[in-house]
Enzyme design. Structure first.
Site, PDB file in Angstrom:
ATOM      1  N   CYS A  83       1.850   6.480  -8.391  1.00 52.99           N
ATOM      2  CA  CYS A  83       2.893   5.686  -7.748  1.00 52.99           C
ATOM      3  C   CYS A  83       2.446   5.080  -6.419  1.00 52.99           C
ATOM      4  CB  CYS A  83       4.143   6.535  -7.522  1.00 52.99           C
ATOM      5  SG  CYS A  83       4.894   7.126  -9.059  1.00 52.99           S
ATOM      6  N   HIS A 134      11.526   1.027  -9.054  1.00 51.24           N
ATOM      7  CA  HIS A 134      10.210   1.575  -8.704  1.00 51.24           C
ATOM      8  C   HIS A 134       9.181   1.067  -9.716  1.00 51.24           C
ATOM      9  CE1 HIS A 134       6.953   4.162  -7.780  1.00 51.24           C
ATOM     10  NE2 HIS A 134       7.369   5.285  -8.334  1.00 51.24           N
ATOM     11  N   CYS A 194       5.283   9.703  -2.715  1.00 46.39           N
ATOM     12  CA  CYS A 194       4.837  10.830  -3.539  1.00 46.39           C
ATOM     13  C   CYS A 194       4.118  10.283  -4.767  1.00 46.39           C
ATOM     14  CB  CYS A 194       6.010  11.712  -3.934  1.00 46.39           C
ATOM     15  SG  CYS A 194       7.326  10.879  -4.841  1.00 46.39           S
TER      16      CYS A 194
END
Length: 394
Positions: free
Chosen positions: A89, A345, A375
């Site tokens: 991510c 996201h 994260c």
């Protein structure tokens, strides 16, 4: 050591899975933000030393070095090099940190950090599943199994572990998530995203339209609606409503040296203050931003109260809530225009997407320091601290 500066930062508006950006090939979507970045900054296209692009699911339409393919599909010269990286991510946040490091080392002067992810066209997990279903093996090796016997590395389980560890009930997670939507609604209606968004032309049943507003925001979000969403795990606290939305999108940031500022008459938006990456528990996985932030602040000689705005990726509501609790940060400075729960996201694009929002909002408010953290799979986290170049005169 030479300084690195952000000159421009852009992103597409998020598209929901199967939504308004579903018709765009990710290579062409990424090419659009590269073109917009160069055009808005005013830097000559042939001055770009490198393009570093984050992408998580590097298969199908995102295979074959999507960063280089995006350059070839853009208006940049064929001579512009590119590379694609995966730090899960945090891929494009790491792209940004690599770009800054290249500039700070003195080896390059003008570098684009970018990211792209079409979660519609290259679904999350497809690069694992397609190979496994074809009998071509799985990512967990015998050596990894020996070290972590019987453990399935799972972000959903990690997010639940964080909620349990920090004592977050479903009700407080839902409340945080509802706030994300309400802040995103307010920011959109106030036009706060206007300067960072690259409008994308799309085809709809009604004809051609321009996509320039984040599609995932729920304008009708309510406590009752949140409470009606079923739990992700029996006995847990998280639901799909307190998790980030699957999203299509692309984003990019232009990072240059002080020499390039003068040579091309560029106006800096922000100075890179600190670049940090750390790793910890791969099982809890998503808690590492807490400890990475401690390290970044210490290295920068700053306290959390020195930071005017924070962008902490809302992978799940438990992550930024745990970060707030651990750092003692002020809630009113966190994700002030909403986060991934409302805005989406898009995995590999989220790092530079969050930076686009952070740098524009920091300058709008006249704040000095901004902090971004993410994260990442495997228990890794990036932290980037920036300083508004106009803070004294804002």
């Amino acid at each position: 050591m030479p300084e690195a500066y952000i000159v421009e930062a852009v992103r597409t508006a998020g598209g929901r899975r199967g939504g308004r950006l579903a018709g765009w090939h990710p290579v062409d979507l990424a090419a659009k933000v590269l073109d917009a970045l160069v055009e808005r900054s005013g830097v000559p296209a042939d001055a770009i030393d490198d393009v570093i692009m984050g992408c998580v699911s590097q298969g199908g339409e995102q295979a074959g070095q999507v960063g280089r393919n995006a350059v070839l599909a853009s208006k940049l010269p064929e001579s512009t090099p590119a590379v694609t990286i995966d730090r899960q991510c945090g891929s494009s946040q790491q792209a940004m940190q690599f770009a800054a490091q290249a500039v700070m080392s003195g080896t390059q002067d003008v570098v684009i950090a970018a990211g792209v992810e079409s979660m519609t066209r290259v679904p999350m997990g497809s690069t694992f599943k397609l190979f496994y279903d074809a009998g071509l093996g799985k990512a967990k090796s015998p050596g990894l199994e020996e070290k972590y016997p019987g453990i399935v590395f799972n972000q959903f389980a990690g997010a639940e572990m964080i909620a349990k560890k920090h004592g977050f009930s479903r009700e407080v997670l839902d409340e945080f998530s509802l706030s994300s939507h309400r802040k995103a609604v307010a920011a959109t209606q106030a036009g706060k995203f206007r300067d960072e968004i690259v409008a994308i032309e799309i085809e709809t049943p009604e004809g051609k339209e321009v996509h320039n507003a984040d599609e995932g925001i729920r304008y009708d979000a309510s406590p009752e609606g949140m409470a009606g969403v079923k739990l992700l795990a029996e006995g847990g606290a998280l639901t799909a409503a307190s998790a980030s939305q699957i999203c299509d999108g692309a984003s990019a940031v232009l990072i240059v040296s002080a020499e390039a500022l003068k040579k091309y008459n560029l106006k800096p938006m922000a100075r890179i203050v600190n670049l940090t990456v750390t790793a910890g528990d791969p099982v809890v996985m998503l808690e590492e931003p807490l400890f990475a932030t401690d390290k970044a602040l210490k290295k920068a000689g700053l306290s959390i109260d020195d930071i005017d705005l924070y962008e902490v990726n809302e992978a799940f509501a438990s992550v930024p809530m745990a970060w707030l609790k651990h750092t003692g940060a002020k809630p009113e400075r966190l994700n002030v225009n909403g986060g991934a729960i409302a805005l989406g996201h898009p995995l590999g694009a989220s790092g530079t997407k969050l930076m686009a929002t952070l740098v524009h909002e920091l300058r709008r408010r006249g704040g000095r320091y901004g902090l971004q953290t993410m994260c990442e799979g495997g228990g890794v986290a990036n932290v980037t601290i920036i300083e508004n170049c106009d803070w004294q005169t804002a």
